[in-house]
Design a protein around this motif. Structure first.
Motif, PDB file in Angstrom:
ATOM      1  N   GLU A   5       0.831  -1.204   0.000  1.00  0.00           N
ATOM      2  CA  GLU A   5       0.000   0.000   0.000  1.00  0.00           C
ATOM      3  C   GLU A   5       0.867   1.257   0.000  1.00  0.00           C
ATOM      4  O   GLU A   5       0.612   2.215  -0.733  1.00  0.00           O
ATOM      5  CB  GLU A   5      -0.915  -0.018   1.231  1.00  0.00           C
ATOM      6  N   ARG A   9       1.009   4.263  -2.816  1.00  0.00           N
ATOM      7  CA  ARG A   9       0.632   5.612  -2.404  1.00  0.00           C
ATOM      8  C   ARG A   9       1.770   6.597  -2.665  1.00  0.00           C
ATOM      9  O   ARG A   9       1.553   7.693  -3.190  1.00  0.00           O
ATOM     10  CB  ARG A   9       0.238   5.614  -0.922  1.00  0.00           C
ATOM     11  N   CYS A 114      -5.823   3.177   1.369  1.00  0.00           N
ATOM     12  CA  CYS A 114      -5.074   1.967   1.728  1.00  0.00           C
ATOM     13  C   CYS A 114      -6.003   0.784   1.948  1.00  0.00           C
ATOM     14  O   CYS A 114      -5.579  -0.360   1.887  1.00  0.00           O
ATOM     15  CB  CYS A 114      -4.221   2.203   2.971  1.00  0.00           C
TER      16      CYS A 114
END
Length: 748
Positions: A5, A9, A114
């Motif tokens: 995640e 990101r 997430c």
């Protein structure tokens, strides 16, 4: 999932910043970014990841789905087959304005949530080779591109779009492409700048997108290499540790003719060693395993100074020992069982080396898992690795800090990965801890004769889907928070947890690290017990988070148990923060300090890891009347039962919950149509075995209830689809009777 995640990101945020630098005016803003990446290094399928405002996710996905073909949810045949995911073009990039643009654009907050790193929100695009070949034809490029822009314009989603890609593979078979799509609010057009400037600006944006794709695809291959290196390193460690623990410690004292004794020998492998402290063992009048009574004391075998293990305690008075049946205590039975133990260990190591765990099955903690360990007296009397005639140790098992009942009626089931193979993972953890205590803890002369290893299994308050397993000894160590390193216990905690969280690979050459190999083995076994891929131990998502600085005692306090305010030790793990961030994903394993005498600052070293609670039956009960004889509703979760109403089930399924139970049992359902709809709509999220009716389930104990479910499932398959079925048991001759719309059928 190859990408973490945090990695995705970070890449999206970096890319967004780069694009904003290039457009640098108030008339254009980024509306969304979609990246199409291989789901694995095998390049077999494409997975899409979206970066956009929260309220834009649904409309964008609806548009994108019209260019995606998913096997589980194929588009209607009447809709034209079209996709840009397999197209190539010779231009530097594709850009098209389709809206009128705006005089001013409000920047939206773009997020990559997430919680959305899952296949349902980031679907894998799977198409047949025939479809892919058809969709990749050059003569369809303009058709698909115009259709894509038309869909965006029709939904008034943005004003212009840019598309670029990189070629990943073209030397064999079908080409593999990774693409990026950006939608802008506003148009990068003539006006403030020349055509050359606009083209250059779009070229730079395209280059930034391609750079991101190259980094991520490169990371995909790097992760694949690291994963293979990790698995190879784990196999090396497990093989080495079996040689060290079982080979050097146990088999070295069980290899010569003088080590082998038959039933006629005076020496007994299962004999209690002389000098075991504590009250005399007793056996119940009934002779039932694991119980005590008022009968005569069990006669001890001939004591021997070679044995070190005193037995497994599970009673509240510390004198309730798990008993081994007489026919399993004789020497030849012990040798046979030790060989069977080794054979199962080899099966476990083979599974570790060649596959990822996928199956879970419930096992009782004391009467199955620990019984299988306690019975192996050849191993337990040698695993310490030290030849010390004064060394004595016992194992104590607790449930939620208290004792198990004498008849084990409060024994609990754990969800064990691959059944007996998961039990071996549990045993390896215990073996390592026993070895460390006896060989490296330097117990005092007084302590070495009464070492106690406690295994406490409790409901995890922070992670409700798991049992928390705590294993600790009774050897006191000083923890002084006023000292920089917390004294003996503080340094030990720091060293142990840094060993758990450190990489198992030497990153310079991806070879296994040379130290703390037993810690690696314990961590791998903790991952296996969670039914996770073994290389999860290298996943950043499970990296331990420490309290304060690593080299000094923390200054803050937190509740670390019921009414137990403790100062953070250096190297102590942030368990509360983890529970808040990821309640469904606790750390794999870590060391903690167990209080012995807090006033004297004395603690013992312990370890914690987590095992899933069993998932046996999802009971749909709209009346709340479902009961099991001998099992309270508070204990349902301990036995793998989840009782839920139809409305709560619908709400959980809509939120994305997946139920991994063996059965759905429809006990009391207000609206069968609603249930049928949920079973159809959420087929992939629910158990496949559905049982509608069982005769008098409230009169059945847990085992009988499970037996009846399996019987109903197996014999229900004898009827044509759509036929109603109920299985009952004839009270006179115990035959099973299958009741259906066609009548009653006795099953012999």
């Amino acid at each position: 999932m190859p990408f973490t995640e945090q990695l995705l990101r970070d890449e999206f945020v970096r890319l967004l910043d780069d694009i904003r630098v290039e457009i640098s005016n108030k008339e254009v803003a980024v509306r969304s970014i979609q990246l199409l990446l291989p789901d694995t290094h095998a390049l077999a399928n494409i997975q899409r990841f979206l970066f956009c405002a929260a309220d834009d996710r649904v409309p964008y996905t609806e548009i994108a789905d019209r260019f995606v073909f998913e096997r589980e949810n194929p588009l209607p045949d009447s809709r034209p087959k079209r996709s840009l995911y397999f197209q190539r073009f010779r231009r530097p990039f594709m850009y098209k304005p389709y809206g009128r643009g705006r005089s001013s654009v409000d920047e939206k907050i773009l997020v990559f949530d997430c919680g959305e790193l899952d296949q349902s929100r980031n679907p894998i695009v799977e198409v047949s080779e025939e479809d892919e070949r058809e969709l990749s034809k050059d003569n369809r490029l303009d058709e698909f591109w115009e259709a894509w822009c038309g869909e965006l314009a029709e939904r008034s989603f943005g004003d212009s779009t840019l598309w670029t890609y990189i070629m990943i593979r073209e030397d064999s078979g079908l080409p593999a492409i990774s693409s990026a799509f950006v939608v802008f609010d506003g148009v990068i057009r003539h006006g403030c700048c020349s055509d050359d400037t606009n083209f250059e600006r779009l070229s730079v944006i395209s280059k930034r997108l391609q750079d991101t794709l190259i980094r991520l695809v490169g990371k995909l291959y790097l992760l694949a290499l690291e994963r293979q290196a990790t698995r190879a390193a784990i196999s090396q460690v497990m093989a080495r540790n079996m040689s060290h623990n079982i080979g050097s410690h146990v088999l070295s004292k069980f290899k010569a003719p003088e080590h082998i004794f038959t039933n006629s020998s005076d020496f007994k492998y299962a004999a209690e060693p002389a000098g075991c402290k504590g009250p005399e063992k007793t056996a119940s009048k009934s002779g039932k395993e694991g119980s005590t009574g008022d009968g005569e004391a069990e006669k001890k075998d001939e004591p021997t100074m070679s044995n070190q293990y005193c037995g497994l305690v599970f009673g509240k008075d510390k004198n309730q020992y798990l008993s081994i049946p007489t026919d399993e205590k004789d020497n030849e039975s012990q040798i046979a069982y030790f060989n069977d133990y080794l054979k199962t260990r080899m099966d476990f190591l083979a599974d570790i080396a060649t596959a990822d765990p996928v199956i879970e099955s419930p096992m009782f903690f004391v009467s199955e898992i620990m019984k299988g360990f306690d019975k192996n007296r050849i191993l337990l009397n040698r695993i310490s690795g030290v030849s010390d005639s004064q060394l004595r140790f016992r194992i104590e098992v607790l449930r939620d800090g208290g004792a198990f009942k004498s008849d084990l009626s409060n024994d609990i089931q754990l969800s064990m990965t691959n059944d007996v193979l998961g039990a071996q993972a549990f045993y390896i953890i215990i073996e390592n801890i026993i070895r460390n205590i006896c060989k490296h803890s330097n117990p005092s002369l007084e302590d070495k004769g009464s070492i106690r290893l406690t295994i406490n299994v409790s409901d995890s308050k922070d992670h409700p889907a798991f049992y928390e397993v705590s294993i600790y000894d009774n050897l006191p160590k000083v923890y002084d928070p006023s000292k920089p390193d917390g004294d003996e216990m503080g340094k030990l905690l720091r060293d142990r947890n840094q060993a758990f969280t450190g990489s198992i690979l030497d990153k310079r050459d991806n070879t296994v690290r040379p130290t703390n190999l037993g810690t690696i083995e314990m961590d791998v076994c903790a991952a296996y017990l969670r039914c996770l891929p073994i290389d999860t131990v290298e996943n950043d998502d499970y990296e331990l988070e420490f309290c304060g600085k690593k080299d000094e005692a923390g200054k803050e306090s937190h509740t670390h148990g019921d009414n137990d305010e403790q100062l953070h030790a250096p190297g102590e793990v942030k368990t509360i923060e983890r529970a808040t961030k990821k309640p469904d994903s606790p750390f794999l394993m870590y060391a903690f300090k167990h209080p012995i005498n807090q006033e004297a600052n004395k603690y013992s070293l312990g370890y914690k890891f987590y095992i899933p609670k069993p998932k046996e039956v999802l009971v749909i009960d709209d009346k709340g009347h479902f009961t099991i004889e001998g099992t309270s509703s508070e204990d349902f979760s301990s036995h793998g039962l989840l009782r839920i109403s139809s409305q709560d089930l619908k709400r959980e399924l809509e939120a994305g919950t997946i139920y991994k139970h063996q059965f759905i049992y429809l006990h009391n359902v207000d609206n069968q149509v609603v249930i049928d709809g949920l079973l159809k709509l959420y087929f992939a999220s629910l158990p496949k075995r559905v049982i509608s009716r069982i005769e008098d389930p409230d009169k059945l104990d847990l085992k009988s209830f499970m037996d009846r479910l399996w019987e109903s499932h197996l014999f229900g398959g004898l009827l044509p689809d759509g036929k109603s079925v109920m299985l009952i048991r004839d009270s006179e001759d115990e035959n099973l009777v299958l009741m259906s719309e066609g009548g009653a059928h006795t099953l012999q």
